[in-house]
Design a protein around this motif. Structure first.
Motif, PDB file in Angstrom:
ATOM      1  N   VAL A 264       0.858  -1.183   0.000  1.00  0.00           N
ATOM      2  CA  VAL A 264       0.000   0.000   0.000  1.00  0.00           C
ATOM      3  C   VAL A 264       0.896   1.235   0.000  1.00  0.00           C
ATOM      4  O   VAL A 264       1.842   1.326   0.788  1.00  0.00           O
ATOM      5  CB  VAL A 264      -0.915   0.023   1.237  1.00  0.00           C
ATOM      6  CG1 VAL A 264      -1.667   1.345   1.333  1.00  0.00           C
ATOM      7  CG2 VAL A 264      -1.891  -1.137   1.195  1.00  0.00           C
ATOM      8  N   GLU A 265       0.598   2.174  -0.878  1.00  0.00           N
ATOM      9  CA  GLU A 265       1.346   3.427  -0.939  1.00  0.00           C
ATOM     10  C   GLU A 265       0.412   4.596  -0.703  1.00  0.00           C
ATOM     11  O   GLU A 265      -0.661   4.688  -1.306  1.00  0.00           O
ATOM     12  CB  GLU A 265       2.028   3.565  -2.299  1.00  0.00           C
ATOM     13  CG  GLU A 265       3.121   2.542  -2.542  1.00  0.00           C
ATOM     14  CD  GLU A 265       3.805   2.734  -3.881  1.00  0.00           C
ATOM     15  OE1 GLU A 265       3.084   2.812  -4.897  1.00  0.00           O
ATOM     16  OE2 GLU A 265       5.033   2.830  -3.917  1.00  0.00           O
ATOM     17  N   THR A 266       0.814   5.467   0.199  1.00  0.00           N
ATOM     18  CA  THR A 266       0.049   6.672   0.490  1.00  0.00           C
ATOM     19  C   THR A 266       1.054   7.736   0.905  1.00  0.00           C
ATOM     20  O   THR A 266       2.217   7.683   0.513  1.00  0.00           O
ATOM     21  CB  THR A 266      -1.016   6.398   1.568  1.00  0.00           C
ATOM     22  OG1 THR A 266      -1.740   7.595   1.839  1.00  0.00           O
ATOM     23  CG2 THR A 266      -0.409   5.881   2.855  1.00  0.00           C
ATOM     24  N   GLY A 267       0.624   8.724   1.656  1.00  0.00           N
ATOM     25  CA  GLY A 267       1.565   9.754   2.076  1.00  0.00           C
ATOM     26  C   GLY A 267       0.869  10.928   2.707  1.00  0.00           C
ATOM     27  O   GLY A 267      -0.364  10.979   2.795  1.00  0.00           O
ATOM     28  N   ALA A 268       1.666  11.869   3.167  1.00  0.00           N
ATOM     29  CA  ALA A 268       1.163  13.115   3.739  1.00  0.00           C
ATOM     30  C   ALA A 268       1.633  14.269   2.870  1.00  0.00           C
ATOM     31  O   ALA A 268       2.824  14.375   2.563  1.00  0.00           O
ATOM     32  CB  ALA A 268       1.680  13.285   5.167  1.00  0.00           C
ATOM     33  N   LEU A 269       0.697  15.110   2.456  1.00  0.00           N
ATOM     34  CA  LEU A 269       1.011  16.285   1.652  1.00  0.00           C
ATOM     35  C   LEU A 269       0.312  17.468   2.313  1.00  0.00           C
ATOM     36  O   LEU A 269      -0.895  17.643   2.169  1.00  0.00           O
ATOM     37  CB  LEU A 269       0.538  16.112   0.215  1.00  0.00           C
ATOM     38  CG  LEU A 269       0.997  17.179  -0.780  1.00  0.00           C
ATOM     39  CD1 LEU A 269       2.441  16.925  -1.189  1.00  0.00           C
ATOM     40  CD2 LEU A 269       0.104  17.192  -2.017  1.00  0.00           C
ATOM     41  N   GLU A 298       1.198  21.421  10.903  1.00  0.00           N
ATOM     42  CA  GLU A 298       0.086  20.949  10.072  1.00  0.00           C
ATOM     43  C   GLU A 298       0.462  19.650   9.360  1.00  0.00           C
ATOM     44  O   GLU A 298      -0.334  18.706   9.288  1.00  0.00           O
ATOM     45  CB  GLU A 298      -0.291  22.031   9.059  1.00  0.00           C
ATOM     46  CG  GLU A 298      -1.445  21.656   8.144  1.00  0.00           C
ATOM     47  CD  GLU A 298      -1.703  22.699   7.073  1.00  0.00           C
ATOM     48  OE1 GLU A 298      -2.473  22.381   6.131  1.00  0.00           O
ATOM     49  OE2 GLU A 298      -1.136  23.811   7.141  1.00  0.00           O
ATOM     50  N   HIS A 299       1.686  19.600   8.839  1.00  0.00           N
ATOM     51  CA  HIS A 299       2.135  18.403   8.125  1.00  0.00           C
ATOM     52  C   HIS A 299       2.217  17.198   9.065  1.00  0.00           C
ATOM     53  O   HIS A 299       1.781  16.088   8.711  1.00  0.00           O
ATOM     54  CB  HIS A 299       3.495  18.654   7.484  1.00  0.00           C
ATOM     55  CG  HIS A 299       4.000  17.498   6.689  1.00  0.00           C
ATOM     56  ND1 HIS A 299       3.653  17.286   5.379  1.00  0.00           N
ATOM     57  CD2 HIS A 299       4.807  16.458   7.029  1.00  0.00           C
ATOM     58  CE1 HIS A 299       4.219  16.189   4.938  1.00  0.00           C
ATOM     59  NE2 HIS A 299       4.934  15.662   5.922  1.00  0.00           N
ATOM     60  N   ASP A 304       0.872  11.763  11.019  1.00  0.00           N
ATOM     61  CA  ASP A 304       0.535  10.914  12.167  1.00  0.00           C
ATOM     62  C   ASP A 304      -0.834  10.273  11.989  1.00  0.00           C
ATOM     63  O   ASP A 304      -1.020   9.092  12.314  1.00  0.00           O
ATOM     64  CB  ASP A 304       0.555  11.741  13.456  1.00  0.00           C
ATOM     65  CG  ASP A 304       1.956  12.161  13.863  1.00  0.00           C
ATOM     66  OD1 ASP A 304       2.928  11.588  13.324  1.00  0.00           O
ATOM     67  OD2 ASP A 304       2.083  13.067  14.711  1.00  0.00           O
ATOM     68  N   ALA A 305      -1.795  11.038  11.471  1.00  0.00           N
ATOM     69  CA  ALA A 305      -3.140  10.494  11.292  1.00  0.00           C
ATOM     70  C   ALA A 305      -3.168   9.398  10.231  1.00  0.00           C
ATOM     71  O   ALA A 305      -3.850   8.379  10.408  1.00  0.00           O
ATOM     72  CB  ALA A 305      -4.106  11.614  10.909  1.00  0.00           C
ATOM     73  N   VAL A 306      -2.443   9.575   9.127  1.00  0.00           N
ATOM     74  CA  VAL A 306      -2.412   8.551   8.082  1.00  0.00           C
ATOM     75  C   VAL A 306      -1.831   7.250   8.628  1.00  0.00           C
ATOM     76  O   VAL A 306      -2.368   6.159   8.388  1.00  0.00           O
ATOM     77  CB  VAL A 306      -1.600   9.051   6.866  1.00  0.00           C
ATOM     78  CG1 VAL A 306      -1.334   7.912   5.889  1.00  0.00           C
ATOM     79  CG2 VAL A 306      -2.341  10.184   6.162  1.00  0.00           C
ATOM     80  N   PRO A 356     -11.874  11.320   5.262  1.00  0.00           N
ATOM     81  CA  PRO A 356     -10.957  12.321   4.723  1.00  0.00           C
ATOM     82  C   PRO A 356      -9.688  12.402   5.561  1.00  0.00           C
ATOM     83  O   PRO A 356      -9.748  12.311   6.782  1.00  0.00           O
ATOM     84  CB  PRO A 356     -11.759  13.625   4.849  1.00  0.00           C
ATOM     85  CG  PRO A 356     -12.596  13.409   6.077  1.00  0.00           C
ATOM     86  CD  PRO A 356     -12.913  11.923   6.121  1.00  0.00           C
ATOM     87  N   THR A 357      -8.561  12.557   4.917  1.00  0.00           N
ATOM     88  CA  THR A 357      -7.327  12.769   5.669  1.00  0.00           C
ATOM     89  C   THR A 357      -7.377  14.155   6.306  1.00  0.00           C
ATOM     90  O   THR A 357      -8.134  15.032   5.856  1.00  0.00           O
ATOM     91  CB  THR A 357      -6.087  12.682   4.757  1.00  0.00           C
ATOM     92  OG1 THR A 357      -6.046  13.855   3.930  1.00  0.00           O
ATOM     93  CG2 THR A 357      -6.121  11.430   3.893  1.00  0.00           C
ATOM     94  N   PRO A 358      -6.573  14.388   7.336  1.00  0.00           N
ATOM     95  CA  PRO A 358      -6.537  15.733   7.931  1.00  0.00           C
ATOM     96  C   PRO A 358      -6.063  16.810   6.959  1.00  0.00           C
ATOM     97  O   PRO A 358      -6.213  17.998   7.240  1.00  0.00           O
ATOM     98  CB  PRO A 358      -5.551  15.570   9.094  1.00  0.00           C
ATOM     99  CG  PRO A 358      -5.573  14.116   9.420  1.00  0.00           C
ATOM    100  CD  PRO A 358      -5.765  13.422   8.107  1.00  0.00           C
TER     101      PRO A 358
END
Length: 445
Positions: A264-269, A298-299, A304-306, A356-358
């Motif tokens: 699984v690939e995701t990320g924080a932007l 904010e990042h 952390d949430a993801v 929804p992501t943060p």
């Protein structure tokens, strides 16, 4: 054909038939999209094949609060039996579509034709890969001989349009209408930061909408081509309503989740600044962004949430190095995140867990969503929601539909948002929203 899903998904007892052929000559992607049947689909993503979908062999819709599961159940039935000759993994039958941002979304106004969940199996699918172009024809409740005749006919049709014509310029904008005034924006941001100070919120993403009137009809095929020239590393998409009257489109830098096998690939932007006039100014702005307490905070909330949202599904989670993601008009802080699944989990289950992501909602999620509903004077619709595709194996790729607009007739409604945290300044956040309109505005003006 009849939709496959609604408030409750009924048993289908319908068979999918699919045939694929590799093309020796294929039309330009823009021309293929311009000449496709409605509803049209377009998907182009970093490291993936580009797909142009024409028409719909069948559609899955879901309007209940269990919409993610309802779509998954209907798709499982669709793919459970069939006569599929894919020819190549990239050319396999796939369902393309997305979801609304809010569970209680109403399909009205500019969002007419966009229910809370909608996925199309293209009647005809052109798949552009590094190794060639594939044509796939899909049908439900049609015998194989008929599908093969359609495949032959489509090959002949595509041969006749293989030479691309000259693309048109932007349609131009003759009028703009804001849904949020600067005064109301300041009040909204101040109210949000007051709630954060009181401990009711940690972060909330507030958005604006900008409705523009176009000088001439919008050619979405040309618009997506222009977006591809400026934003080749973004997720470009088009999802049309059944009647083909307009469409939801964009070029988003934000991946929600991709799944292939157990990976699984995701990320924080999250965290934004502008681009410099020179390489030296660019580097200075990037360094300032990485050192900025508000943007880094904010990042980190998003990253952390993801990770927390993935933990129930993952055998392991790895975060890459925090870096700067440069786009034509902005720079973001980005942290790639990869997980290995503990069990076989459908990509839609991961989509539901992460949305929804943060980065587009906030923390705590329920309180942030309530604040968004109470504050924003417009319907988000599918803005900032998951859009993408999945296949019979439960693999798929989804992006967060930011840097986007929904078009109908001679108007387009653009959306952009910013994350509000404790030390957010209303005027700086206003300026950031205007910066985030630029990708779509530049493609329209």
């Amino acid at each position: 054909m009849e939709p496959l899903g609604s408030e409750e998904t009924a048993p289908l007892d319908r068979e999918l038939t699919s045939r694929t052929i590799r093309l020796t000559a294929a039309p330009d992607q823009r021309v293929a999209l311009a000449t496709a049947e409605t509803p049209r689909t377009f998907w182009a993503a970093p490291g993936e094949a580009t797909v142009v979908g024409s028409g719909s062999a069948t559609t899955i819709r879901a309007d209940g609060r269990d919409r993610f599961q309802a779509v998954q159940d209907a798709a499982r039935e669709l793919f459970s039996a069939g006569d599929v000759h894919a020819g190549a993994l990239a050319a396999r039958p796939r369902l393309f579509g997305g979801f609304s941002f809010h569970d209680e979304h109403a399909s009205a106004g500019p969002w007419g034709g966009y229910p809370r969940a909608k996925f199309d199996l293209p009647r005809t699918q052109l798949t552009y890969t590094d190794d060639g172009t594939w044509l796939t024809v899909n049908a439900v409740d049609t015998d194989a001989e008929r599908v093969e005749r359609r495949l032959d006919a489509e090959v002949e049709r595509l041969r006749s349009i293989s030479s691309p014509d000259a693309g048109g310029g932007p349609p131009g904008i003759v009028d703009r209408t804001r849904t949020t005034s600067e005064a109301n924006w300041r009040r909204s941001v101040t109210a949000a930061t007051d709630r954060i100070a009181a401990g009711e919120l940690r972060k909330v993403v507030l958005a604006q909408a900008l409705r523009v009137t176009l000088a001439r009809p919008l050619l979405l095929s040309d618009t997506l081509s222009r977006l591809g020239e400026r934003y080749p590393d973004c997720y470009r998409f088009l999802i049309e309503p059944d009647d083909g009257a307009g469409g939801f489109f964009g070029a988003t830098p934000e991946r929600l989740v991709g799944r292939h096998g157990r990976t699984v690939e995701t990320g924080a932007l999250a965290g934004t600044t502008g681009r410099g006039e020179t390489p030296e100014e660019d580097e200075w702005l990037a360094a300032e962004l990485l050192a900025d307490e508000k943007n880094v905070h904010e990042h980190e909330l998003v990253a952390d949430a993801v990770r927390t949202q993935l933990e129930p599904y993952a055998a392991s989670i790895r975060a890459g190095e925090r870096a700067i993601r440069r786009l034509a008009t902005v720079q973001h802080i980005e942290t790639p995140i990869t997980a290995e699944l503990a069990d076989d989990v459908h990509v839609l289950e991961l989509v539901e867990a992460l949305h929804p992501t943060p980065a587009v909602g906030g923390l705590p999620p329920k309180e942030a969503l309530r604040t968004i509903r109470d504050t924003e004077p417009f319907e988000r619709g599918w803005y900032a929601a998951p859009v993408g595709w999945f296949d019979a194996a439960g693999y798929g790729s989804f992006a967060v539909a930011i840097r986007s607009a929904v078009a109908r007739d001679d108007t387009a409604t653009l959306f952009a948002g910013v994350g509000i945290v404790a030390d957010s300044d209303p005027d700086r956040e206003w300026d950031e929203v205007q910066l985030k309109y630029r990708p779509i505005l530049d493609a329209l003006e």
